[in-house]
Motif scaffolding. Structure first.
Motif, PDB file in Angstrom:
ATOM      1  N   ALA A   1     -13.720  18.443  12.718  1.00 27.95           N
ATOM      2  CA  ALA A   1     -15.022  19.181  12.367  1.00 27.95           C
ATOM      3  C   ALA A   1     -16.234  18.338  12.778  1.00 27.95           C
ATOM      4  O   ALA A   1     -17.211  18.500  13.550  1.00 27.95           O
ATOM      5  N   LEU A   2     -16.195  17.150  13.179  1.00 23.91           N
ATOM      6  CA  LEU A   2     -17.427  16.041  14.197  1.00 23.91           C
ATOM      7  C   LEU A   2     -17.010  16.712  15.617  1.00 23.91           C
ATOM      8  O   LEU A   2     -17.764  16.552  15.837  1.00 23.91           O
ATOM      9  N   LEU A   3     -15.876  16.852  15.746  1.00 24.95           N
ATOM     10  CA  LEU A   3     -15.513  17.344  16.861  1.00 24.95           C
ATOM     11  C   LEU A   3     -16.563  18.998  17.485  1.00 24.95           C
ATOM     12  O   LEU A   3     -16.919  19.183  18.737  1.00 24.95           O
ATOM     13  N   SER A   4     -16.446  19.642  16.545  1.00 29.19           N
ATOM     14  CA  SER A   4     -17.179  20.833  16.861  1.00 29.19           C
ATOM     15  C   SER A   4     -18.426  20.437  16.526  1.00 29.19           C
ATOM     16  O   SER A   4     -19.199  21.122  17.379  1.00 29.19           O
ATOM     17  N   LEU A   5     -19.282  19.880  15.399  1.00 30.93           N
ATOM     18  CA  LEU A   5     -21.199  18.916  15.606  1.00 30.93           C
ATOM     19  C   LEU A   5     -20.833  18.467  17.144  1.00 30.93           C
ATOM     20  O   LEU A   5     -22.314  18.759  17.399  1.00 30.93           O
TER      21      LEU A   5
ATOM     22  N   GLY B   1     -33.266  22.880   1.728  1.00 26.13           N
ATOM     23  CA  GLY B   1     -32.571  23.610   0.321  1.00 26.13           C
ATOM     24  C   GLY B   1     -31.381  24.333   1.035  1.00 26.13           C
ATOM     25  O   GLY B   1     -30.519  25.250   0.295  1.00 26.13           O
ATOM     26  N   TRP B   2     -31.338  24.893   2.481  1.00 22.27           N
ATOM     27  CA  TRP B   2     -30.201  25.063   3.071  1.00 22.27           C
ATOM     28  C   TRP B   2     -28.745  24.551   2.811  1.00 22.27           C
ATOM     29  O   TRP B   2     -29.062  23.933   3.555  1.00 22.27           O
ATOM     30  N   PRO B   3     -27.941  25.141   2.305  1.00 24.71           N
ATOM     31  CA  PRO B   3     -26.776  25.035   3.114  1.00 24.71           C
ATOM     32  C   PRO B   3     -26.362  24.362   4.097  1.00 24.71           C
ATOM     33  O   PRO B   3     -26.608  24.962   4.699  1.00 24.71           O
ATOM     34  N   ARG B   4     -26.382  23.279   4.497  1.00 22.51           N
ATOM     35  CA  ARG B   4     -26.243  22.606   5.984  1.00 22.51           C
ATOM     36  C   ARG B   4     -25.704  23.520   6.816  1.00 22.51           C
ATOM     37  O   ARG B   4     -25.835  23.929   8.402  1.00 22.51           O
ATOM     38  N   LYS B   5     -24.442  24.603   6.341  1.00 20.13           N
ATOM     39  CA  LYS B   5     -23.247  25.630   7.951  1.00 20.13           C
ATOM     40  C   LYS B   5     -24.031  26.111   7.931  1.00 20.13           C
ATOM     41  O   LYS B   5     -23.901  26.749   9.309  1.00 20.13           O
TER      42      LYS B   5
ATOM     43  N   ARG C   1     -22.728  12.643   6.423  1.00 19.92           N
ATOM     44  CA  ARG C   1     -22.262  12.862   4.921  1.00 19.92           C
ATOM     45  C   ARG C   1     -20.577  13.447   5.225  1.00 19.92           C
ATOM     46  O   ARG C   1     -20.131  13.637   4.060  1.00 19.92           O
ATOM     47  N   LEU C   2     -20.544  13.983   5.988  1.00 23.97           N
ATOM     48  CA  LEU C   2     -19.051  14.308   6.330  1.00 23.97           C
ATOM     49  C   LEU C   2     -17.927  12.850   6.514  1.00 23.97           C
ATOM     50  O   LEU C   2     -17.212  13.057   6.448  1.00 23.97           O
TER      51      LEU C   2
ATOM     52  N   TRP D   1     -15.562  28.443  15.706  1.00 25.55           N
ATOM     53  CA  TRP D   1     -15.422  27.298  15.303  1.00 25.55           C
ATOM     54  C   TRP D   1     -15.810  26.403  14.449  1.00 25.55           C
ATOM     55  O   TRP D   1     -14.620  26.371  12.580  1.00 25.55           O
ATOM     56  N   ILE D   2     -16.618  26.841  14.275  1.00 23.99           N
ATOM     57  CA  ILE D   2     -17.363  25.972  13.115  1.00 23.99           C
ATOM     58  C   ILE D   2     -17.257  26.736  11.970  1.00 23.99           C
ATOM     59  O   ILE D   2     -17.155  25.835  10.410  1.00 23.99           O
ATOM     60  N   THR D   3     -17.319  27.430  11.827  1.00 24.64           N
ATOM     61  CA  THR D   3     -17.002  28.980  10.613  1.00 24.64           C
ATOM     62  C   THR D   3     -15.773  28.036  10.045  1.00 24.64           C
ATOM     63  O   THR D   3     -15.496  28.306   8.732  1.00 24.64           O
ATOM     64  N   VAL D   4     -14.656  28.264  10.612  1.00 23.96           N
ATOM     65  CA  VAL D   4     -13.418  27.989   9.873  1.00 23.96           C
ATOM     66  C   VAL D   4     -13.122  26.307  10.093  1.00 23.96           C
ATOM     67  O   VAL D   4     -12.340  25.638   8.612  1.00 23.96           O
ATOM     68  N   VAL D   5     -13.888  25.457  10.837  1.00 19.81           N
ATOM     69  CA  VAL D   5     -13.367  24.038  10.700  1.00 19.81           C
ATOM     70  C   VAL D   5     -14.701  23.623   9.755  1.00 19.81           C
ATOM     71  O   VAL D   5     -13.926  21.904   8.591  1.00 19.81           O
ATOM     72  N   VAL D   6     -15.811  23.712   9.729  1.00 20.40           N
ATOM     73  CA  VAL D   6     -16.770  22.632   9.272  1.00 20.40           C
ATOM     74  C   VAL D   6     -16.933  23.167   7.954  1.00 20.40           C
ATOM     75  O   VAL D   6     -16.961  24.070   6.994  1.00 20.40           O
ATOM     76  N   PRO D   7     -16.953  21.432   6.755  1.00 27.09           N
ATOM     77  CA  PRO D   7     -16.622  21.925   5.540  1.00 27.09           C
ATOM     78  C   PRO D   7     -18.615  22.137   5.355  1.00 27.09           C
ATOM     79  O   PRO D   7     -19.368  21.661   5.815  1.00 27.09           O
ATOM     80  N   GLU D   8     -19.017  22.925   4.287  1.00 28.93           N
ATOM     81  CA  GLU D   8     -20.069  23.080   3.719  1.00 28.93           C
ATOM     82  C   GLU D   8     -20.722  21.964   2.990  1.00 28.93           C
ATOM     83  O   GLU D   8     -19.950  21.402   2.450  1.00 28.93           O
ATOM     84  N   ARG D   9     -22.132  21.438   3.005  1.00 30.74           N
ATOM     85  CA  ARG D   9     -22.811  20.620   2.438  1.00 30.74           C
ATOM     86  C   ARG D   9     -23.751  21.151   1.587  1.00 30.74           C
ATOM     87  O   ARG D   9     -24.172  22.158   2.674  1.00 30.74           O
TER      88      ARG D   9
END
Length: 428
Positions: free
Chosen positions: A20-24, A80-84, A134-135, A189-197
C-alpha cells in the motif's frame, strides 16, 4: 523427544504495509514528476509551443498556482470523503491533464491543462502524508511517510532524466503520454492493494465540525445547551488558523517556504543554466547524478528521521547552499557541476520527508490541518520560484540563479536553527 516452547503474551513486531505504501509512493512519483517534467524538456517545449524558455517555465508556475489556490478549499470540501476514493479521483485528474498536455499544440491550452494538474496535486498532496501515517503501526509513522515520499527522489533521479532522454530521442509529448499510461496502471494498483480509511470532516472545518462548533468545546454528556443559558458557547477558530498558531508549526512553514523557493528557482531552469555553461547536451546526466544522490538522501533520512530530524534538516540546507556556491563560482568546470549536483541531491532528497514529519509532529492533534498549510505554502513557493527564476533569467541571465539560491537559504537555516524547542527540537 522434541519440546516446543511458545512465548505467551508476545506478538511479532509491527511491520509497514509496503504494497500500500509503495502505491502511495508511486502516486507521489506521478505528482512530483508531473510538476517538474518541464525542467528537462524546457527548450523543446518552448520551441514547439512558439514561446521563450522563461514563458515555457511558467508551466511549472501555473501548476503550482493550481495547487496553491485550490488545496485548502478543496481539501475542506472533501475532508469527509473516504481517503481511497479521493486518491483515485486525484490520480484520474493527473491522467486527464497529462494527456491533454501531450496532445496540445496551443500554449494557452497547455497552461490550462497544467493548472488542472495542479488542482489534482492539491488534493493528492493534502492527503498522501496523512494517509501514510494512518496506514502505519504506532511508532512507525515517520518511516511510513519516508516510504511514501520516496516517490519524490525517484521522480527526480529516474523520471526526469528518463523523460529528458525520451524527449531528445522521440518527442517531449511522448514523455507526458507515458505519464498517463503509468497513471492508468496506478489506478488499478490502488484499487486492489490500498485499504480504505475514512475521512474526517472535523479536521478542516467540514460540515460535522460546524455542526458541533468545530469540535473544540464539546458539551458534557449530561448537559445540552438550553435557551436559558446566560452565556453562549465560545466559537472555535478556523482549524487552519488554529494549526498555524500551534508552537513549532510556523517555523516549519517558514523553512519550507524559503527552502522550496530556493530549490525551485534553480531546478526549473536547470536546463537553461546548463546550456549557458556549455553542458546543455549533458542535462540528463547532471539530473541523473542529482537524482541518485537524492535517493541516497532518502535512505539516510528514513533510517535516522526519528532520532536526528533537526540535524538532518540543518545539514540538508547547508548541503544545498554549498552546491549553489559551487555552481555560482565553478560552473565553467564540468567536474564541479557534477559534484554540485550530487551535493544538491543529498541536501534536497530527504527534505520533503523531514518537513512533512516536522509539521505533523508540531501540529499534534491538528496535524492534518498543518499538512494542508504546508502543501499550500509549498506550492506558493514553487510558483514564486518559477516566476522569480524567469525574471532573473530575462534580466540577469542564468548565472544569477545559484547566488539567489544561496541568499534564500540563509533565513531557512537561521529559522530552523532557532526552532530548537518547537518545530525542529533538539530533543524529541
Amino acid at each position: 523427544m522434541t519440546t516446543t516452547r511458545t512465548r505467551i503474551g508476545t506478538s511479532p513486531p509491527p511491520t509497514l504495509p509496503l504494497p500500500a505504501l509503495l502505491s502511495l509512493a508511486t502516486a507521489v512519483f506521478i505528482t512530483c514528476l508531473t510538476e517538474v517534467l518541464p525542467a528537462g524538456l524546457l527548450p523543446a517545449m518552448a520551441r514547439d509551443l512558439g514561446v521563450g524558455e522563461s514563458a515555457a517555465g511558467q508551466s511549472v508556475t501555473v501548476y503550482a498556482v493550481g495547487t496553491a489556490v485550490t488545496a485548502i478549499p478543496l481539501t475542506a470540501a472533501t475532508s469527509g470523503w473516504p481517503r481511497k476514493r479521493l486518491l483515485l479521483v486525484s490520480m484520474a485528474g493527473f491522467c486527464a491533464a497529462n494527456t491533454v498536455t501531450a496532445l496540445s499544440g496551443s500554449y494557452p491550452l497547455t497552461m490550462a491543462a497544467r493548472f488542472v494538474a495542479g488542482v489534482a496535486a492539491g488534493l493528492a498532496w493534502a492527503l498522501l502524508a496523512g494517509y501514510a501515517r494512518r496506514l502505519a503501526p504506532a511508532g512507525l509513522e515517520g518511516r511510513a511517510i519516508a516510504v511514501a515520499m520516496a516517490g519524490i527522489p525517484v521522480a527526480l533521479s529516474v523520471g526526469v532524466p528518463a523523460a529528458t532522454y525520451l524527449g531528445k530521442a522521440a518527442d517531449w509529448r511522448t514523455a507526458f503520454l507515458v505519464m498517463s499510461g503509468i497513471t492508468v496502471l496506478l489506478l488499478g494498483w490502488i484499487t486492489v492493494v490500498v485499504p480504505e480509511r475514512p475521512g474526517d470532516s472535523r479536521q478542516l472545518g467540514g460540515p460535522a465540525a460546524r455542526e458541533e462548533g468545530a469540535g473544540a468545546f464539546p458539551l458534557p454528556a449530561d448537559r445540552s445547551p438550553l435557551p436559558t443559558d446566560p452565556t453562549p458557547l465560545p466559537t472555535a477558530p478556523h482549524p487552519l488558523l488554529g494549526a498555524a498558531r500551534v508552537p513549532g508549526v510556523a517555523p516549519v512553514l517558514l523553512v519550507t517556504a524559503a527552502f522550496v523557493l530556493a530549490h525551485t528557482l534553480l531546478y526549473t531552469y536547470v536546463a537553461a543554466f546548463l546550456d549557458d555553461v556549455g553542458l546543455g547536451g549533458r542535462t540528463d546526466l547532471v539530473l541523473l547524478v542529482f537524482g541518485a544522490a537524492s535517493l541516497l538522501s532518502v535512505w539516510a533520512v528514513g533510517a535516522r528521521i526519528h532520532r536526528a530530524l533537526r540535524a538532518l534538516t540543518l545539514g540538508g540546507v547547508l548541503l544545498v547552499g554549498t552546491a549553489a556556491a559551487v555552481l555560482g563560482a565553478g560552473a565553467h568546470v564540468p567536474a564541479l557541476v557534477y559534484g554540485a549536483a550530487a551535493l544538491w541531491g543529498l541536501g534536497w532528497g530527504g527534505a520533503p520527508s523531514l518537513l512533512q514529519t516536522a509539521v505533523g509532529e508540531a501540529g499534534g492533534e491538528q496535524a492534518d490541518a498543518a499538512q494542508v498549510l504546508l502543501v499550500t505554502l509549498w506550492n506558493v513557493a514553487t510558483a514564486a520560484g518559477g516566476i522569480l527564476g524567469g525574471l532573473l533569467l530575462d534580466l540577469l541571465g542564468t548565472r544569477a540563479l545559484p547566488w539567489t539560491v544561496l541568499v534564500l537559504l540563509v533565513p531557512a537555516f537561521a529559522t530552523a536553527a532557532a526552532a530548537r524547542n518547537h518545530g525542529f527540537p533538539q530533543r524529541r
